[in-house]
Design an enzyme around this catalytic site. Structure first.
Site, mmCIF file in Angstrom:
data_model
loop_
_atom_site.group_PDB
_atom_site.id
_atom_site.type_symbol
_atom_site.label_atom_id
_atom_site.label_comp_id
_atom_site.label_asym_id
_atom_site.label_seq_id
_atom_site.Cartn_x
_atom_site.Cartn_y
_atom_site.Cartn_z
ATOM 1 N N CYS A 288 0.814 -1.227 0.000
ATOM 2 C CA CYS A 288 0.000 0.000 0.000
ATOM 3 C C CYS A 288 0.843 1.271 0.000
ATOM 4 C CB CYS A 288 -0.972 -0.009 1.170
ATOM 5 S SG CYS A 288 -0.199 -0.001 2.818
ATOM 6 N N HIS A 336 -2.330 1.226 6.949
ATOM 7 C CA HIS A 336 -2.774 1.115 5.551
ATOM 8 C C HIS A 336 -3.004 2.511 4.979
ATOM 9 C CE1 HIS A 336 -4.192 -1.075 2.049
ATOM 10 N NE2 HIS A 336 -5.243 -0.265 1.975
ATOM 11 N N HIS A 348 -6.033 1.796 -4.195
ATOM 12 C CA HIS A 348 -5.047 1.276 -3.250
ATOM 13 C C HIS A 348 -4.615 -0.139 -3.597
ATOM 14 C CE1 HIS A 348 -7.877 -1.148 -0.371
ATOM 15 N NE2 HIS A 348 -8.428 -1.049 -1.566
#
Length: 374
Positions: A288, A336, A348
């Site tokens: 990520c 994240h 993402h």
């Protein structure tokens, strides 16, 4: 799925000093598509509207977990792996930085040692010359001489010699002090390097264990159960997105992306469909924060490697004022991150076994928003 490890350079010893040498998107995305509000996932793991007895997840009350329980368990395992991945990335970044520092120190040590060698040669030559004069200093020899003319001529030479001697001794002292300092710094940096290598290895072990456990749980399911599990995962994400949008968070949100933000989104859009691999930062696979870092790098803005550092170091903006290109940080530990692309959507790299995609920005618990080009 592990990330290929780069080989580390080995330390070498030079004049007893430890050093190291390491020269080692949005086409087709319609506003609101795929984000319709569904019913919340059935806690028993059944399809919405289906007969609760249709899924034999707990036949006879045997204690076998429902698919919804399995979904939550797998989600927690991936959350833990995500947290460990951020720790891994942080340790890796520290290792890379420290390796570069040690290399610089090694070069300085090498250069300073070379200077010391030359100065020692000069000092030796002076000592030998004095020995040939019977061990008598130049000034004393001049004073005891019986030739006035030679005395007058030699005074200037003696003074120059004295200055040269003092300069030589001063240079020797300074370079020896530098050498000791560089050696101590190299030793400290090497210890830090080893500590971060251990942190990196421990994080890798934790990631691998969490992912193996999640994989084991999924592999024990029948094909139709795995398909239903994926449906439950998607339903849970859509339910969270619907709840987020229903809160009115997007009302009045009309921020336009900056020029750099548009470039970051454009670059990230080209990565759609590529695999998530923990610890990866491109060009073929990403995690990520590796994706967000490279996207903004392509836009001409350097940002930290990890989602936690992106959260710590980049300017925070209220969710109600976010604009396309901003980064949305997720989960309590900031483990994240994704790029907000507008219309309540997020681009993402989700997790192991998934590909870079566009989902609802509210499908995960939001910690906050940061703006790389503020």
């Amino acid at each position: 799925m592990t990330r290929p490890q780069t080989s580390s350079t080995l330390p070498y010893v030079r004049y007893g000093l430890v050093a190291a040498c390491t020269m080692a998107l949005l086409a087709g995305l319609g506003p609101g598509t795929a984000y319709a509000a569904p019913g919340k996932p059935d806690p028993g793991g059944t399809r919405p509207g289906a007969d609760a007895g249709a899924e034999a997840d707990e036949p006879g009350g045997t204690g076998k977990p429902t698919l919804e329980q399995i979904r939550k368990q797998i989600e927690k395992l991936h959350d833990k792996a995500g947290s460990a991945t951020d720790a891994y990335n942080a340790a890796e970044a520290a290792v890379d930085k420290q390796q570069q520092h040690v290399v610089k120190l090694a070069k300085r040590i090498e250069s300073t040692q070379g200077k010391l060698d030359e100065l020692n040669k000069s000092a030796g030559a002076m000592a030998r010359a004095q020995y040939r004069n019977g061990g008598m200093p130049d000034a004393a020899a001049l004073m005891l001489g019986d030739d006035p003319e030679k005395f007058l001529q030699g005074v200037s030479l003696a003074r120059k010699g004295q200055h040269a001697t003092r300069g030589l001794l001063g240079s020797l002292t300074r370079n020896r002090a530098r050498l000791r300092g560089y050696s101590a710094d190299a030793t400290d940096e090497w210890k830090k390097l080893e500590r971060n290598r251990k942190k990196k290895a421990a994080a890798k072990k934790k990631i691998t264990a969490q992912l193996k456990q999640a994989e084991k749980i999924e592999s024990g399911l029948k094909k139709e159960e795995r398909e239903r599990l994926r449906e439950l995962q998607d339903e849970a994400a859509r339910a969270r997105q619907a709840e987020w949008i229903g809160s009115g968070v997007l009302k009045g949100l009309d921020g336009k992306a900056s020029a750099a933000g548009r470039r970051a989104i454009e670059w990230a859009t080209k990565q759609l469909g590529k695999d998530y691999v923990w610890g990866a930062e491109g060009p073929d696979t990403f995690d990520c924060s590796g994706l967000t870092m490279r996207a903004w790098e392509a836009a001409g803005v350097r940002i930290p490697r990890t989602s936690q550092e992106q959260w710590k170091q980049l300017p925070h903006v209220p969710v109600r004022k976010m604009r396309p290109g901003d980064l949305i940080i997720y989960k309590k530990d900031a483990s994240h991150v994704g790029i907000y692309v507008g219309d309540g959507a997020l681009l993402h790299a989700p997790r192991t076994g998934r590909q870079i995609t566009v989902e609802g920005a509210g499908s995960m618990p939001i910690l906050g928003v940061v703006r790389p080009d503020e």
